[in-house]
Design a protein around this motif. Structure first.
Motif: not given
Length: 368
Positions: A230-236, A329-335, A349-354
Motif C-alpha cells: 500500500i502507498q506509504g509502506e514498504d513490504k518484504y 498507525h497514524t495514516d490509514t487512508s490507503k487501507w 480510513p484516515g480519520t484517527v490513529p488505529v
C-alpha cells in the motif's frame, strides 16, 4: 514420495551448497549472524523460541570431507544444530531438534526412500503444517470476512490510541500461534522456491497434496507476500532470520532494538488493565514483522514512517502479567475500507490513529 527427477534437482542444489560451504570454510548460524550484525541488540523471546537451544548455545562451525561425502555443521554436532550432509545416503539438510515430529525442520534427498521429504513443526503425524486458513489481519490490503469478525481472536487486539493510558481496562487474548515451524538457514531458504508461479513445484517438493488444507495455507502465505504494497509502506517477506535482519537494518540502520510481546502464562480471553509505565519507542518509523503460516519460519515485514510503537505493561484480572508491544498507525487512508480494524473499531480510513497489540510471535524493529 516424489519422482526421481525432482530429487535429482534438489540433490544438485544441495550438493552445490555443500561444496560452496566447504570452499568458504565458514558459515554463520542465524544466532551467530545476529550477534555479528547486531552485537548490542538483545534477541527478543520470539526469536530465541524459533531457534533451537543447541543453535543458540553453540558458535562453532565444522567442515568435514571424507569417505562419507561432505558434512557442513553449524552448531552442536548433536541433533539440533544446522547441517548439510552429502554422502552415501544422499543429501540431508536438517535444522532442529531430533525428528521433524519434535518441531524441527528437515529436507532429505536420496537415502533409502530415494525421494524428497520436508517436515516442519507440529506433533501430528503426517502433517507438515497445521494452522487455520485465513487472511492475515495485519495485511492492510484485505477486507475482513464475516468469519474473521466472529471467530478471529486477533479482533480483540485492535484499539484506538486515545485508550492507551494507565487504568484502562481491555478484554484481550494473546493467542500463541500453533504453527511451530522454525527458522532455517538462509543458505537453505534461498534454494527453496517461494512464488505462486512455482507453487505446484513447491507442493511437490514438500510432499503436500494439491487442494489440501496445508496447500491452501501455503498458497495464502505466498499470495500475501506477493500482494502489492500500500502507498506509504514498504513490504518484504523474510524466509530466514538473516534476511529479516538485513531488511530491518536497511530501513533503520544497525542502531536498532527488536521487541516482542511476552505473556507470563498462556491464558484465554480475559480482562487486562494497562499499568503505569507505558513507554513510546524512539521516532515514528518502524519495521513490523508478522509470523506467517508456512512449512518453515516466514515473516511478513512492512516498514512505515507513520507508525508509533509502545511498550505496554498489562495485568490480568487473575494477576497474569504481559509485556505487550502495541503499534499505532497514524495514516490509514490507503487501507482497505473493509479492513478488520475499521469494522471492529467503527471508524473510517484516515480519520484517527488505529492501534493493535501484537501477538507473541511478531517482532517490531525500532530505532534505539
Amino acid at each position: 514420495m516424489l519422482m526421481a527427477p525432482m530429487g535429482s534437482r534438489l540433490l544438485a542444489i544441495l550438493v552445490s551448497l555443500a561444496v560452496a560451504l566447504v570452499a568458504s570454510h565458514a558459515v554463520l548460524s542465524p544466532e551467530v549472524y545476529w550477534k555479528t550484525v547486531l552485537p548490542n541488540t538483545p534477541m527478543p523471546k520470539v526469536v530465541t523460541d524459533l531457534l533451537h537451544p543447541e543453535l543458540t548455545e553453540e558458535k562453532s562451525t565444522s567442515v568435514n570431507v571424507g569417505k562419507g561425502g561432505v558434512n557442513v555443521n553449524t552448531g552442536k554436532p548433536k541433533p539440533g544444530g544446522t547441517s548439510v550432509n552429502v554422502g552415501k545416503g544422499g543429501v540431508n539438510v536438517n535444522t532442529g531438534k531430533g525428528k521433524p515430529r519434535d518441531g524441527g525442520t528437515s529436507v532429505n534427498v536420496g537415502g533409502k526412500g530415494g525421494g524428497v521429504s520436508v517436515g516442519a513443526g507440529g506433533k501430528g503425524k503426517g502433517k507438515s503444517v497445521h494452522v487455520s486458513v485465513g487472511k492475515s489481519p495485519f495485511d492492510y490490503n484485505y477486507a475482513a470476512t464475516e468469519t474473521q469478525l466472529q471467530e478471529d481472536p486477533n479482533v480483540a487486539l485492535f484499539f484506538l490510541e486515545k485508550d492507551l493510558y494507565p487504568g484502562k481496562a481491555m478484554k484481550l487474548y494473546f493467542p500463541q500461534n500453533r504453527e511451530t515451524a522454525t527458522f532455517i538457514p538462509r543458505q537453505v531458504a534461498e534454494k527453496i522456491p517461494f512464488s505462486s508461479e512455482k507453487f505446484p513445484k513447491i507442493l511437490e517438493q514438500f510432499s503436500v497434496k494439491p487442494g489440501s488444507e496445508e496447500a491452501e495455507i501455503m498458497r495464502n502465505t505466498i499470495q500475501e507476500c506477493e500482494q502489492p504494497q500500500i502507498q506509504g509502506e514498504d513490504k518484504y517477506c523474510a524466509s530466514s532470520l538473516e534476511s529479516m535482519i538485513d531488511y530491518s537494518t536497511s530501513k533503520l540502520w544497525r542502531n536498532v532494538q527488536a521487541i516482542s510481546t511476552e505473556v507470563e502464562k498462556q491464558t484465554q480471553m480475559k480482562e487486562y488493565t494497562i499499568e503505569a509505565g507505558v513507554k513510546k519507542t524512539e521516532g515514528d518509523k518502524a519495521v513490523v514483522c508478522h509470523k506467517q503460516n508456512y512449512a518453515y519460519a516466514v515473516f511478513y515485514c512492512h516498514e512505515s514512517e507513520t507508525t508509533r510503537a509502545y511498550m505496554v505493561p498489562l495485568k490480568g484480572a487473575d494477576g497474569t502479567k504481559v509485556k505487550a508491544v502495541a503499534v499505532c498507525h497514524t495514516d490509514t487512508s490507503k487501507w482497505n475500507p473493509k479492513h478488520l480494524a475499521f469494522q471492529v473499531l467503527k471508524v473510517k480510513p484516515g480519520t484517527v490513529p488505529v492501534c493493535h497489540f501484537l501477538p507473541q510471535d511478531h517482532i517490531v524493529w525500532v530505532p534505539k
